[in-house]
Enzyme design. Sequence first.
Site, PDB file in Angstrom:
ATOM      1  N   THR A  13      42.348  36.677  34.159  1.00 44.86           N
ATOM      2  CA  THR A  13      42.740  37.518  35.280  1.00 44.86           C
ATOM      3  C   THR A  13      41.802  37.276  36.447  1.00 44.86           C
ATOM      4  O   THR A  13      40.585  37.161  36.243  1.00 44.86           O
ATOM      5  CB  THR A  13      42.726  39.017  34.915  1.00 44.86           C
ATOM      6  OG1 THR A  13      42.814  39.808  36.107  1.00 44.86           O
ATOM      7  CG2 THR A  13      41.449  39.405  34.173  1.00 44.86           C
ATOM      8  N   ARG A  30      42.941  44.799  42.063  1.00 45.34           N
ATOM      9  CA  ARG A  30      43.515  46.006  41.462  1.00 45.34           C
ATOM     10  C   ARG A  30      42.529  47.155  41.599  1.00 45.34           C
ATOM     11  O   ARG A  30      42.209  47.552  42.711  1.00 45.34           O
ATOM     12  CB  ARG A  30      43.915  45.747  40.001  1.00 45.34           C
ATOM     13  CG  ARG A  30      44.999  46.652  39.520  1.00 45.34           C
ATOM     14  CD  ARG A  30      45.532  46.281  38.166  1.00 45.34           C
ATOM     15  NE  ARG A  30      44.520  46.113  37.154  1.00 45.34           N
ATOM     16  CZ  ARG A  30      44.755  46.120  35.858  1.00 45.34           C
ATOM     17  NH1 ARG A  30      45.990  46.267  35.412  1.00 45.34           N
ATOM     18  NH2 ARG A  30      43.785  45.944  34.998  1.00 45.34           N
ATOM     19  N   GLY A  35      49.641  39.085  35.126  1.00 45.02           N
ATOM     20  CA  GLY A  35      49.490  38.261  36.316  1.00 45.02           C
ATOM     21  C   GLY A  35      48.906  36.901  35.984  1.00 45.02           C
ATOM     22  O   GLY A  35      48.001  36.789  35.158  1.00 45.02           O
ATOM     23  N   ASP A  53      43.909  43.282  30.636  1.00 49.00           N
ATOM     24  CA  ASP A  53      43.829  44.410  29.716  1.00 49.00           C
ATOM     25  C   ASP A  53      45.198  44.845  29.193  1.00 49.00           C
ATOM     26  O   ASP A  53      45.329  45.237  28.034  1.00 49.00           O
ATOM     27  CB  ASP A  53      43.082  45.587  30.347  1.00 49.00           C
ATOM     28  CG  ASP A  53      43.771  46.127  31.591  1.00 49.00           C
ATOM     29  OD1 ASP A  53      44.702  45.477  32.097  1.00 49.00           O
ATOM     30  OD2 ASP A  53      43.369  47.209  32.059  1.00 49.00           O
ATOM     31  N   ASP A 108      40.972  39.343  38.571  1.00 52.76           N
ATOM     32  CA  ASP A 108      40.294  40.596  38.927  1.00 52.76           C
ATOM     33  C   ASP A 108      38.886  40.717  38.352  1.00 52.76           C
ATOM     34  O   ASP A 108      38.082  41.518  38.837  1.00 52.76           O
ATOM     35  CB  ASP A 108      41.121  41.800  38.455  1.00 52.76           C
ATOM     36  CG  ASP A 108      42.518  41.819  39.036  1.00 52.76           C
ATOM     37  OD1 ASP A 108      42.696  41.258  40.137  1.00 52.76           O
ATOM     38  OD2 ASP A 108      43.426  42.369  38.397  1.00 52.76           O
ATOM     39  N   ARG A 118      56.277  40.563  32.602  1.00 48.93           N
ATOM     40  CA  ARG A 118      55.920  41.880  32.074  1.00 48.93           C
ATOM     41  C   ARG A 118      57.089  42.397  31.252  1.00 48.93           C
ATOM     42  O   ARG A 118      58.245  42.145  31.571  1.00 48.93           O
ATOM     43  CB  ARG A 118      55.577  42.834  33.220  1.00 48.93           C
ATOM     44  CG  ARG A 118      54.442  42.281  34.098  1.00 48.93           C
ATOM     45  CD  ARG A 118      53.943  43.312  35.096  1.00 48.93           C
ATOM     46  NE  ARG A 118      53.011  42.707  36.044  1.00 48.93           N
ATOM     47  CZ  ARG A 118      51.733  42.483  35.816  1.00 48.93           C
ATOM     48  NH1 ARG A 118      51.230  42.809  34.631  1.00 48.93           N
ATOM     49  NH2 ARG A 118      50.951  41.944  36.730  1.00 48.93           N
ATOM     50  N   ASP A 146      37.963  42.137  35.664  1.00 46.63           N
ATOM     51  CA  ASP A 146      37.812  43.557  35.337  1.00 46.63           C
ATOM     52  C   ASP A 146      37.816  43.838  33.835  1.00 46.63           C
ATOM     53  O   ASP A 146      38.100  44.963  33.407  1.00 46.63           O
ATOM     54  CB  ASP A 146      38.923  44.368  36.010  1.00 46.63           C
ATOM     55  CG  ASP A 146      40.319  43.946  35.568  1.00 46.63           C
ATOM     56  OD1 ASP A 146      40.448  42.898  34.899  1.00 46.63           O
ATOM     57  OD2 ASP A 146      41.288  44.664  35.887  1.00 46.63           O
TER      58      ASP A 146
END
Length: 319
Positions: free
Chosen positions: A125, A171, A11, A103, A127, A72, A129
Site C-alpha cells: 500500500t 487515507r 488499492g 489492512d 499509504d 474490492r 499505514d
Amino acid sequence: MKRLGVLTSGGDAPGMNAAIRAVVRKCIYHNVEIFGIRNGYQGLIEGNIEQMDVGSVGDIIQRGGTKLYSARSEEFRTEEGQQKGISQLKRFGIEGLIVIGGDGSFRGAQKLTEKGFPCIGVPGTIDNDIAGTDFTIGFDTALNTIIEAIDKIRDTATSHERTYVVEVMGRNAGDLALWAGLADGAESILIPEKPDDMEEVIARLQRGIERGKKHSIIILAEGVGSGIDYCEKIQQAANLETRVTVLGHIQRGGSPTAQDRVLASRLGAKAVDLLLEGKAGRMVGIQNNKLVDHDINEILNVQHSIDEDMYKLSKELSI
C-alpha cells in the site's frame, strides 16, 4: 505444501508485480505449484484462478499496478462469501494463500486463517499505514512521485509568487505528507495524526513574508480534509494568492523504485518460506532492514503512528 495461491487486493501499489514475481519464482524453485487469483477476493469467489509458471511473471518487475488485477469485494465480507472462497481454493487443491495488500486485505486473510485456511499477508500500500513494518510496498515510489510533482509546482509558485496547497494521498495516515514535506522543504505539513492548527500555518506564512519570502508550499494529507477548502481558508485568513493541486491517483502509478522492487522481492519470497514452514496468520515486514513476521491479529489491532522525531524536525526546519 505442494500448491499455493497468490492474490492482490485493495488499492494497487507500485511493486506489487515484483512481489507476485517473487512468490511465483520462489514457489517454482521449491517445486511448489503456484496459482494466481485474478481480481482479488472477488476473483477468488468466482474461481478466476489459473496456474502460473516462470514465464507468467517475466518482464513485470519494472511495471506498476498488478498483473493479477485488484478489486474490492463486499461479498467476501460475509460468511457466505468467505466459504465460497474457501470452496474455490479447495477445488483447485490450493493449500495456502499469500495476500498482497493493505489492512482491508489482511482482514480477509485473517478470516480465512480463522476458518482453517492458512494465509500470509504481504503489506502492499502506498499509504505506509501498516504496523509491524518500517515500509510497505509502493510507499517509496509514491513518495518520489509526490516529490517530483512538488518540485515542478515550486517552479511555478516561485514565478508567480504564490502559495500552493498540495493535497496528497495516505487515507488516514500522514506518512506520505510528512516524508514529502520534509524532503521538499514545505512550509507546513498537515497530517491526521496531529491537531489542525490553521493559526500556526498562517503565522508561519506571515513570518516568511516578513523576511521577504515570495512563495510557500503547504502539504495536506487527504485524511485531514479537502485541499480546496484549505486553499480558501488560507486566502481568507492571510489575504494571499493561493492555489491548490490535488495529485490524486497519479501517486499510485509508475514504475517502482529500486527500493520498492527489492522490498517486494524480499517480502514475497519470505511469505512463501513461512507457508512452507507451516506458519499461518502471519504478516511479513521489514524493520531495521531485517525481515520480520508478526501475528496478523496483533497487527490489525495496532494503530498506525508517525515518526515523532521526523515531525518535530519538519517544524524546526520550516521556521
